[in-house]
Design a protein around this motif. Structure first.
Motif, PDB file in Angstrom:
ATOM      1  N   ILE A 299       1.640   2.568 -13.942  1.00 47.78           N
ATOM      2  CA  ILE A 299       0.420   2.009 -13.045  1.00 47.78           C
ATOM      3  C   ILE A 299       1.012   1.097 -12.380  1.00 47.78           C
ATOM      4  CG2 ILE A 299      -1.324   0.449 -14.020  1.00 47.78           C
ATOM      5  CD1 ILE A 299      -2.103   2.429 -16.112  1.00 47.78           C
ATOM      6  N   ILE A 300       1.916   0.101 -12.466  1.00 51.91           N
ATOM      7  CA  ILE A 300       2.387  -0.804 -11.982  1.00 51.91           C
ATOM      8  C   ILE A 300       3.178  -0.014 -10.283  1.00 51.91           C
ATOM      9  CG2 ILE A 300       3.925  -2.994 -11.224  1.00 51.91           C
ATOM     10  CD1 ILE A 300       3.238  -3.727 -14.134  1.00 51.91           C
ATOM     11  N   ASP A 301       3.802   0.986 -11.229  1.00 49.28           N
ATOM     12  CA  ASP A 301       4.842   1.560  -9.478  1.00 49.28           C
ATOM     13  C   ASP A 301       3.949   2.453  -8.704  1.00 49.28           C
ATOM     14  OD1 ASP A 301       7.702   2.266  -8.622  1.00 49.28           O
ATOM     15  OD2 ASP A 301       6.680   4.065  -9.566  1.00 49.28           O
ATOM     16  N   GLY A 302       3.147   3.108  -9.470  1.00 50.66           N
ATOM     17  CA  GLY A 302       2.120   3.225  -7.824  1.00 50.66           C
ATOM     18  C   GLY A 302       1.336   2.661  -7.503  1.00 50.66           C
ATOM     19  N   LEU A 303       1.027   1.637  -8.233  1.00 51.96           N
ATOM     20  CA  LEU A 303       0.213   0.856  -7.422  1.00 51.96           C
ATOM     21  C   LEU A 303       0.990   0.499  -6.476  1.00 51.96           C
ATOM     22  CD1 LEU A 303      -2.604  -1.434 -10.067  1.00 51.96           C
ATOM     23  CD2 LEU A 303      -3.185   0.446  -7.596  1.00 51.96           C
ATOM     24  N   SER A 304       2.117  -0.270  -6.491  1.00 51.54           N
ATOM     25  CA  SER A 304       2.836  -0.487  -5.427  1.00 51.54           C
ATOM     26  C   SER A 304       3.534   0.150  -4.533  1.00 51.54           C
ATOM     27  CB  SER A 304       4.765  -0.762  -6.139  1.00 51.54           C
ATOM     28  OG  SER A 304       4.514  -1.781  -6.746  1.00 51.54           O
ATOM     29  N   LYS A 305       3.454   2.016  -5.094  1.00 46.68           N
ATOM     30  CA  LYS A 305       4.257   2.495  -3.767  1.00 46.68           C
ATOM     31  C   LYS A 305       2.668   2.584  -2.972  1.00 46.68           C
ATOM     32  CE  LYS A 305       7.319   5.105  -6.275  1.00 46.68           C
ATOM     33  NZ  LYS A 305       7.903   6.640  -7.293  1.00 46.68           N
ATOM     34  N   LEU A 306       1.515   3.218  -3.667  1.00 48.10           N
ATOM     35  CA  LEU A 306       0.403   3.198  -2.705  1.00 48.10           C
ATOM     36  C   LEU A 306       0.131   2.381  -1.616  1.00 48.10           C
ATOM     37  CD1 LEU A 306      -2.086   4.452  -2.194  1.00 48.10           C
ATOM     38  CD2 LEU A 306      -3.837   2.822  -4.201  1.00 48.10           C
ATOM     39  N   ILE A 307       0.271   0.464  -2.313  1.00 49.73           N
ATOM     40  CA  ILE A 307       0.332  -0.556  -0.856  1.00 49.73           C
ATOM     41  C   ILE A 307       1.042  -0.242   0.193  1.00 49.73           C
ATOM     42  CG2 ILE A 307       0.929  -2.195  -1.460  1.00 49.73           C
ATOM     43  CD1 ILE A 307      -0.962  -3.456  -3.264  1.00 49.73           C
ATOM     44  N   ALA A 308       2.337   0.033  -0.244  1.00 50.28           N
ATOM     45  CA  ALA A 308       3.787   0.081   0.679  1.00 50.28           C
ATOM     46  C   ALA A 308       3.007   0.819   1.922  1.00 50.28           C
ATOM     47  CB  ALA A 308       5.061   0.233   0.006  1.00 50.28           C
ATOM     48  N   ALA A 309       2.496   2.605   1.192  1.00 43.64           N
ATOM     49  CA  ALA A 309       2.523   3.782   2.000  1.00 43.64           C
ATOM     50  C   ALA A 309       0.946   2.931   2.732  1.00 43.64           C
ATOM     51  CB  ALA A 309       1.872   4.803   1.539  1.00 43.64           C
ATOM     52  N   MET A 310       0.304   2.146   2.237  1.00 41.52           N
ATOM     53  CA  MET A 310      -1.281   1.685   4.019  1.00 41.52           C
ATOM     54  C   MET A 310      -0.076   0.568   4.373  1.00 41.52           C
ATOM     55  SD  MET A 310      -4.102   1.127   0.364  1.00 41.52           S
ATOM     56  CE  MET A 310      -5.297   0.537   2.124  1.00 41.52           C
ATOM     57  N   ALA A 311       0.679  -0.095   3.967  1.00 43.58           N
ATOM     58  CA  ALA A 311       1.380  -0.754   4.835  1.00 43.58           C
ATOM     59  C   ALA A 311       1.847  -0.286   6.232  1.00 43.58           C
ATOM     60  CB  ALA A 311       2.560  -1.394   4.679  1.00 43.58           C
ATOM     61  N   GLU A 312       3.094   0.670   5.563  1.00 43.68           N
ATOM     62  CA  GLU A 312       3.625   1.712   6.617  1.00 43.68           C
ATOM     63  C   GLU A 312       3.225   2.964   7.723  1.00 43.68           C
ATOM     64  OE1 GLU A 312       6.751   3.225   3.907  1.00 43.68           O
ATOM     65  OE2 GLU A 312       7.989   1.198   3.712  1.00 43.68           O
ATOM     66  N   GLU A 313       1.466   3.398   7.120  1.00 42.55           N
ATOM     67  CA  GLU A 313       0.772   4.188   6.967  1.00 42.55           C
ATOM     68  C   GLU A 313      -0.144   3.991   8.465  1.00 42.55           C
ATOM     69  OE1 GLU A 313       1.033   8.399   5.266  1.00 42.55           O
ATOM     70  OE2 GLU A 313       2.638   7.486   3.821  1.00 42.55           O
ATOM     71  N   PRO A 314      -0.833   4.503   9.423  1.00 44.09           N
ATOM     72  CA  PRO A 314      -1.034   3.658  10.231  1.00 44.09           C
ATOM     73  C   PRO A 314      -2.199   4.100   9.913  1.00 44.09           C
ATOM     74  CG  PRO A 314       0.831   3.325  11.797  1.00 44.09           C
ATOM     75  CD  PRO A 314       1.051   4.062  10.662  1.00 44.09           C
ATOM     76  N   ASP A 315      -2.297   5.679   9.831  1.00 42.80           N
ATOM     77  CA  ASP A 315      -3.339   7.081   9.568  1.00 42.80           C
ATOM     78  C   ASP A 315      -3.115   6.872   8.132  1.00 42.80           C
ATOM     79  OD1 ASP A 315      -3.786   6.727  12.302  1.00 42.80           O
ATOM     80  OD2 ASP A 315      -2.496   8.410  12.594  1.00 42.80           O
ATOM     81  N   HIS A 316      -3.045   6.172   7.383  1.00 40.80           N
ATOM     82  CA  HIS A 316      -2.907   6.356   6.175  1.00 40.80           C
ATOM     83  C   HIS A 316      -4.374   6.394   4.966  1.00 40.80           C
ATOM     84  CE1 HIS A 316      -2.873   5.522   0.874  1.00 40.80           C
ATOM     85  NE2 HIS A 316      -1.959   5.947   1.290  1.00 40.80           N
ATOM     86  N   PRO A 317      -4.941   7.692   4.708  1.00 40.33           N
ATOM     87  CA  PRO A 317      -6.458   7.174   4.533  1.00 40.33           C
ATOM     88  C   PRO A 317      -7.049   6.837   3.204  1.00 40.33           C
ATOM     89  CG  PRO A 317      -4.974   9.312   3.521  1.00 40.33           C
ATOM     90  CD  PRO A 317      -3.851   8.488   3.531  1.00 40.33           C
ATOM     91  N   LEU A 318      -6.295   6.419   2.620  1.00 40.13           N
ATOM     92  CA  LEU A 318      -6.610   4.427   2.461  1.00 40.13           C
ATOM     93  C   LEU A 318      -7.072   2.757   3.537  1.00 40.13           C
ATOM     94  CD1 LEU A 318      -6.014   3.707  -1.497  1.00 40.13           C
ATOM     95  CD2 LEU A 318      -8.065   4.775  -0.443  1.00 40.13           C
ATOM     96  N   ARG A 319      -6.373   3.448   4.816  1.00 40.07           N
ATOM     97  CA  ARG A 319      -6.790   2.866   5.831  1.00 40.07           C
ATOM     98  C   ARG A 319      -7.901   3.235   6.278  1.00 40.07           C
ATOM     99  NH1 ARG A 319      -1.848  -0.851   7.734  1.00 40.07           N
ATOM    100  NH2 ARG A 319      -3.299  -1.236   9.773  1.00 40.07           N
ATOM    101  N   THR A 320      -8.115   4.173   6.248  1.00 40.32           N
ATOM    102  CA  THR A 320      -9.431   5.463   7.748  1.00 40.32           C
ATOM    103  C   THR A 320     -10.137   5.208   6.442  1.00 40.32           C
ATOM    104  OG1 THR A 320      -7.671   7.329   7.985  1.00 40.32           O
ATOM    105  CG2 THR A 320     -10.081   7.572   8.435  1.00 40.32           C
ATOM    106  N   LYS A 321     -10.271   5.386   5.206  1.00 35.66           N
ATOM    107  CA  LYS A 321     -11.449   4.618   4.979  1.00 35.66           C
ATOM    108  C   LYS A 321     -12.158   3.463   4.672  1.00 35.66           C
ATOM    109  CE  LYS A 321     -12.565   8.813   2.854  1.00 35.66           C
ATOM    110  NZ  LYS A 321     -13.998   9.300   2.705  1.00 35.66           N
ATOM    111  N   ALA A 322     -10.973   2.055   4.744  1.00 36.89           N
ATOM    112  CA  ALA A 322     -11.513   0.822   4.947  1.00 36.89           C
ATOM    113  C   ALA A 322     -12.177   0.348   6.625  1.00 36.89           C
ATOM    114  CB  ALA A 322      -9.756   0.394   4.558  1.00 36.89           C
ATOM    115  N   GLU A 323     -11.449   1.520   7.164  1.00 38.15           N
ATOM    116  CA  GLU A 323     -12.232   1.237   8.671  1.00 38.15           C
ATOM    117  C   GLU A 323     -13.466   2.244   8.261  1.00 38.15           C
ATOM    118  OE1 GLU A 323      -9.031   3.221  11.103  1.00 38.15           O
ATOM    119  OE2 GLU A 323      -7.801   1.128  10.891  1.00 38.15           O
TER     120      GLU A 323
END
Length: 420
Positions: free
Chosen positions: A240-264
């Protein structure tokens, strides 16, 4: 000895006024002496008759103007002559007249607007900010001392409370939700919201790192006995911790990440709701009012006010400090902008004009009452002393002119008498 810069009391006579009184009185005494002397030797030569006529008429003119000038402020020779001591007897009427004059000539909104229309305050402020040290040292120091004295003399608790109340009243009258919505919408249109999202993601990463033990404890407590006995709970927590860390890192590196898009998309919907959803706006207003009523906010504001006042005092006591450092550079840049940006200058001048007109409209009657009541509150001696100190020197010129003109008229009358 009184320093030259020390203020005179109400009862003290300014040196210039004292000299003019002595000159006018001395001239009158001189004319009296000339009259007595010429009367003794009038038979010696016909020309002495002209001297006597001049001195005699000059005495009459000087005495008449002395009586007129003295009657403005007091009873001549302390005799209760009718229509003398005009200013002390009419103190209250003078107070009302001055108040009406001030209101009718200076505090009418139309008059204020017309006068403010001629002033380019933005350009004047810009010139001063751009070159604050050119030939204005004494002015800057004087303004600094005056500002420091005013800040120190005012009741700080009361002044801070007034400023806090004024700010709170402004905020209560302002519907803040649409402003926030438009600001957020404008920020998203210019991609200025991205640093906010990046900051939120970095904050989420730090929160996850600081609370890994809580996640492990939660998984351990909710796992069954078999999972705890086999150690699968620890494996699951790590996943769980590793998955959350990877998800947060992906959001930080990818401007078009789906979760960032949802946040926008959520931010865009929130900006729209702040401007158009009555229920959302009402909740924001309720939160704003609750925040303004919070004593902690009041204490925080008073602390900010006191810090700002202390900073203003430091600048006022040492105005040359404004000419140094980054603050000075910012002020000079602002000054250049005010001089060359016509749109900004027009906005500032328009704001100053509206503020002055609004102040005249809202507080004009109060200012008039303040002037009138202040003068009414003075005793007769105070009013007399202050007015005489202001205009007394010019009134002594009237006595001198009366003496000289009276003498010339006397010579003219004597000449006609001799010729006829």
């Amino acid at each position: 000895m009184r320093p030259s810069s020390a203020p005179l009391s109400v009862d003290a006579v300014p040196p210039a006024l004292r000299r003019m009184r002595m000159l006018a009185t001395g001239l009158l005494v001189l004319m009296a002496g000339v009259f007595l002397a010429s009367r003794q030797y009038e038979e010696v030569h016909p020309a002495i008759g002209f001297v006597r006529a001049f001195a005699e008429a000059a005495m009459v003119g000087g005495l008449a103007d002395w009586f007129a000038v003295t009657a403005l402020f007091r009873h001549p020779l302390h005799l209760p002559i009718p229509h003398t001591a005009i200013i002390p007897r009419n103190k209250d009427r003078i107070a009302d007249t001055m108040g009406v004059f001030l209101r009718d000539n200076f505090l009418i909104p139309k008059v204020v607007a017309r006068r403010m229309q001629r002033l380019d305050l933005a350009a004047a402020a810009g010139r001063w900010l751009a070159n604050p040290g050119e030939g204005r040292g004494r002015l800057r120091a004087g303004i600094g001392r005056l500002a420091a004295d005013m800040l120190e003399s005012l009741d700080q608790e009361r002044l801070g409370g007034m400023a806090k109340q004024a700010l709170a009243n402004r905020l209560r009258a302002l519907e803040i939700a649409p402003l926030l919505g438009r600001a957020l919408e404008a920020a998203m249109a210019g991609d200025r919201h991205r640093p906010l999202l990046d900051g939120a993601i970095r904050w989420a990463a730090k929160v996850l790192e600081a609370n890994e033990h809580l996640i492990r404890a939660m998984v351990h407590e909710r796992s069954g006995a078999v999972m705890r006995w086999t150690g699968l709970d620890e494996t699951l927590a790590n996943k769980i911790i590793d998955g959350l860390s990877k998800l947060i890192a992906a959001m930080a590196e990818e401007p078009d990440h789906p979760l960032r898009t949802k946040a926008e998309e959520g931010l865009a919907q929130f900006a729209y709701a702040l401007q158009n959803d009555a229920d959302k706006r009402a909740r924001v207003e309720a939160f704003k009012n609750e925040l303004l009523d919070n004593p902690a906010l009041a204490d925080w504001w008073l602390g900010i006010w006191e810090s700002g006042r202390a900073a203003m005092l430091r600048i006022a006591r040492n105005p040359d400090a404004m000419l140094k450092g980054e603050f000075a550079g910012a002020m000079r840049q602002l000054g250049e902008t005010l001089q060359h940006d016509a749109r900004l200058a027009g906005t500032i001048n328009r704001f100053a004009r509206r503020a002055a007109v609004g102040a005249a409209s809202d507080y004009g009657d109060g200012i008039v009452r303040l002037v009138s009541d202040t003068i009414r509150g003075w005793d007769a001696q105070t009013v007399t002393g202050r007015l005489e100190n202001v205009v007394g020197r010019d009134l002594q010129y009237i006595r001198i002119n009366g003496t000289v003109v009276g003498g010339l008229v006397g010579v003219g009358i004597h000449a006609l008498d001799v010729l006829i």
